[in-house]
Design an enzyme around this catalytic site. Structure first.
Site, mmCIF file in Angstrom:
data_model
loop_
_atom_site.group_PDB
_atom_site.id
_atom_site.type_symbol
_atom_site.label_atom_id
_atom_site.label_comp_id
_atom_site.label_asym_id
_atom_site.label_seq_id
_atom_site.Cartn_x
_atom_site.Cartn_y
_atom_site.Cartn_z
ATOM 1 C CG ASP A 108 -2.248 0.553 1.046
ATOM 2 O OD1 ASP A 108 -2.329 1.655 0.486
ATOM 3 O OD2 ASP A 108 -3.223 -0.098 1.454
ATOM 4 C CG ASP A 210 -4.402 6.025 0.985
ATOM 5 O OD1 ASP A 210 -5.248 5.169 1.267
ATOM 6 O OD2 ASP A 210 -4.330 7.144 1.542
ATOM 7 C CD GLU A 273 -8.864 4.731 -1.203
ATOM 8 O OE1 GLU A 273 -9.770 4.492 -0.401
ATOM 9 O OE2 GLU A 273 -7.922 5.493 -0.942
ATOM 10 C CG HIS A 336 -8.915 -0.872 4.624
ATOM 11 N ND1 HIS A 336 -8.734 -0.949 3.257
ATOM 12 C CD2 HIS A 336 -8.431 0.334 4.984
ATOM 13 C CE1 HIS A 336 -8.174 0.153 2.819
ATOM 14 N NE2 HIS A 336 -7.976 0.957 3.844
ATOM 15 C CG ASP A 337 -11.252 2.641 3.791
ATOM 16 O OD1 ASP A 337 -10.762 2.616 4.933
ATOM 17 O OD2 ASP A 337 -10.618 3.012 2.782
#
Ligand code: NOJ
Length: 537
Positions: A108, A210, A273, A336-337
């Site tokens: 990430d 990200d 993302e 995870h969000d």
């Protein structure tokens, strides 16, 4: 204009087009050190399980040095491992074991902001004349002494915090402890691109990037307009329309720089993302002459109602737009969000959703635990740890703790995630004695075996991976059906989103898989909540 053909044999595809990406949230996968938080050695120990799922790559959420105020998305050193997770040699061992098992490793990459503990920011704080001052985004106060404009943090509150020593505000689109880097500064670009090289030299195959669409801001620093559709109960960030902070034209130049660095190493990839509508999203994949992100994450299945007609319309449009833009499609149901998809679509529709994810044209991303049907775990406010939830107590859904709970490995205390005597960082789901890997390994009818059956079909039937997609008219509003075709091979995927049996004309052919565990005739009525994959004669 005729559209380019989209059918390809898997051999002509890259690994990130062919395979499935499996996301591991390191804090929650496997605790080896016995401190209640997952770590790299734990992940390495569990890699044979991951390989057994038939996936192609693991993506690890951040494992870098961090004060963990946003659980690793606040990086204090991009080129070292946080001691909570282990060491660089633990990481090297993980990569070696993954590669031995045939798995690619993705990290990430968090380029938009650092932690306020990062040495760069500490130096920037030493004063306006500091060499690193311009590595971050500083503005003078508004005439009333308040923040320079109305920009908001994604986690609520202003996106600006005052540095009293210098009298200036710095920008942070997330927590005050996550100051935004200034990507318009070439030194920032050079330093951050070097981070990609550091990890690729260590054998990393790709990156999830990200908030790729937030890298640049409009340099006039004007107020953003008020969103007339905001209602109480929505997050504060939604009060304004983010026309000056989101998806700015310069961003694509920065993405191009990243891509050039990836291409220095060959066969590496990045997935960005990006929460944007299709047309704007696909700009992030660039053009054949100037490629950008290999995959811009497509989160639309998470955001739209679970409705067969709406999903068909979206998939038709997105698949065609990807062909037009020469962009490889991809699909996501959880991360995870986002709340667990089994909780969102309901237990009856869980396998329908899993089948959709793994049979559409494009790369699927799977969130750890979704393969065994993990659900949201309610975490009361007193036990909440996610800053997004703690900062927004009026919005109960803002906390991401429910989807980050420990992986359920077996029926032993702490579900095999951590030793019995420790308290995991988030509570283990109450249903772990029934819903766990060991129990599902032993049950041929389990969700885990269903997941493996889907990845096996992808390997056995190249049409499911590289074949063209075409949706089918079934005459039923609650059935979504489509074909995947490759050089004469034809597969039909039939998905009943409703609770009624439906007659669907397909065939003749042979049923390869049904979510209900049997092999009905290909042309038999589709039962309620059934997903069926048929090979057409
Ligand atoms: C997106 C990440 O997925 C999320 O978990 C994080 O809080 C923000 N970016 C800030 O890095």
């Amino acid at each position: 204009m005729t559209q380019p053909s989209s059918s390809q044999q898997p051999g002509e595809l890259k690994w990130w087009q062919r395979g499935t990406i499996y996301q591991i949230y390191p804090r929650s996968f496997q605790d080896d050190s016995g401190d209640g938080v997952g770590d790299l050695r734990g992940i390495t120990r569990r890699l044979p399980y991951v390989a057994s799922l038939g996936v192609e790559a693991v993506w690890l959420s951040p494992i870098f040095v961090s004060p963990m105020r946003d659980f690793g998305y606040d990086v204090a050193d991009y080129c070292d491992i946080d001691p909570l997770f282990g060491t660089l040699s633990d990481f090297d061992a993980l990569v070696e074991e993954a590669h031995r098992l045939g798995l690619k490793v993705m990290l990430d990459y968090v380029p938009n902001h650092t932690s306020s503990d990062h040495a760069w920011f500490r130096e920037a704080l030493t004063g306006r004349g500091s060499a690193k001052r311009d590595w971050y985004v500083w503005r003078d106060p508004a005439p009333d002494g308040g923040p320079p404009n109305n920009w908001k943090s994604h986690f609520g509150g202003p996106a600006w915090t005052l540095d009293e020593a210098s009298g200036q505000y710095y920008l942070h689109q997330f927590l005050p402890s996550q100051p935004d880097l200034n990507w318009s500064n070439p030194d920032v670009q050079a330093a951050m691109l070097e981070v990609l090289r550091f990890w690729m030299r260590r054998g990393v195959d790709g990156f999830r990037v990200d908030v790729l669409n937030l890298l640049a801001e409009d340099e006039r620093f004007l107020d953003e307009p008020i969103n007339p559709e905001w209602r109480p109960g929505m997050i504060e960030y939604a009060q304004t329309l983010h026309i000056y902070t989101n998806d700015q034209p310069q961003t694509l130049r920065y993405v191009r720089r990243m891509r050039e660095v990836l291409d220095e190493f060959g066969d590496r990839m990045m997935v960005g993302e990006i929460y944007l509508p299709t047309e704007r999203l696909l700009r992030y994949s660039g053009t054949p002459e100037e490629p950008l992100a290999h995959l811009p994450f497509n989160f639309h299945l998470i955001q739209m109602p679970w409705d067969a007609r709406e999903i068909r319309a979206f998939v038709d449009g997105y698949d065609a737009a990807c062909r037009e833009a020469h962009s490889w499609p991809n699909w996501v149901l959880g991360n995870h969000d986002q709340h667990r998809f089994k909780t969102r679509v309901g237990a009856d529709q869980y396998r329908v959703a899993q089948t959709l994810l793994l049979t559409l044209r494009g790369t699927p991303t799977v969130y750890y635990g979704d393969e065994i049907g993990m659900e949201n775990v309610p975490v009361p406010f007193e036990q909440m740890v996610d800053p997004a939830g703690l900062q927004q107590p009026d919005v109960p859904s803002a906390s991401r703790d429910p989807e980050r709970t420990p992986m359920q490995w077996d029926a032993s205390p702490n579900a095999g995630f951590a030793p019995e005597e420790v308290t995991p960082w988030l509570p283990v789901a109450e249903n772990f004695r029934e819903v766990n890997v060991a129990a599902q390994e032993a049950d041929p009818a389990s969700d885990l075996h269903y997941f493996r059956a889907l990845t096996r079909l992808r390997r056995e039937h190249p049409a499911l991976v590289g074949g063209e997609y075409r949706s089918l008219d079934t005459g039923h509003a609650d059935v979504f059906a489509f074909e995947r075709t490759l050089e004469g091979a034809r597969l039909a995927v039939l998905l009943n989103f409703g609770g009624e049996a439906r007659a669907v004309k397909v065939g003749p052919g042979e049923t390869l898989l049904s979510s209900l565990g049997d092999r009905p005739e290909a042309g038999a009525d589709l039962r309620s909540n059934e997903a069926r994959i048929v090979r057409l004669a």
